[in-house]
Design a protein around this motif. Sequence first.
Motif: not given
Ligand SMILES: [Ca+2]
Length: 174
Positions: A102-111, A113-115
């Motif tokens: 789910l963490d498409r930009d690999h910043d270690n959080t799910i926003t 928008d990603e959800w």
């Molecule tokens: Ca992310």
Amino acid sequence: MIKKWEILFDYVDTTRDGIVDIEEMMSYPNRLVSEGKQERGKLLGDILSETWGRMCEANNLPREHASLTKAQWVIGRRALTKTDWFRKTYVPTLATIHFESLDRDHDNTITLDEWRTYKHKRGVTDDAAIQSAFKRLDLDGDGIISQEEMTHAITQFCIGEDPSDDYSFLYIVH
Ligand SMILES: [Ca+2]
Ligand SMILES: [Ca+2]
């Protein structure tokens, strides 16, 4: 307990014929491999193969049996939840891989928008439902889903016994 396993069955039964076959079960790891994530795909593939074998055995079927009905699926999942292997291996591995995908930009959080991107891919278009699910997952209310928050949700879904802390919405498809 049974209801959430039925929801998961419908999630995996992408052809909607009331039967989950081994190809549907393995489509997630196969997709990871096809996206170039060989290591993750192999890890998840091994976990899901073992899951499948154990679910077949719970129905007195050979491990390599090719399909399960919804009733057999529920029997299999209930048997799985009683095992140490499920708690110690399946649940944490699935939570990690689910979070990473789910963490498409690999910043270690799910926003949000990603959800939303994830839910849209699964055919969910009701944005109010998407946002309220996100708020349920965001336990500390800081506007992002952390790895710990996702692990809590997956763990509760897989082995939680508290019906008031129900995470079936993770897998509801429309
Ligand atoms: Ca992310
Ligand atoms: Ca959070």
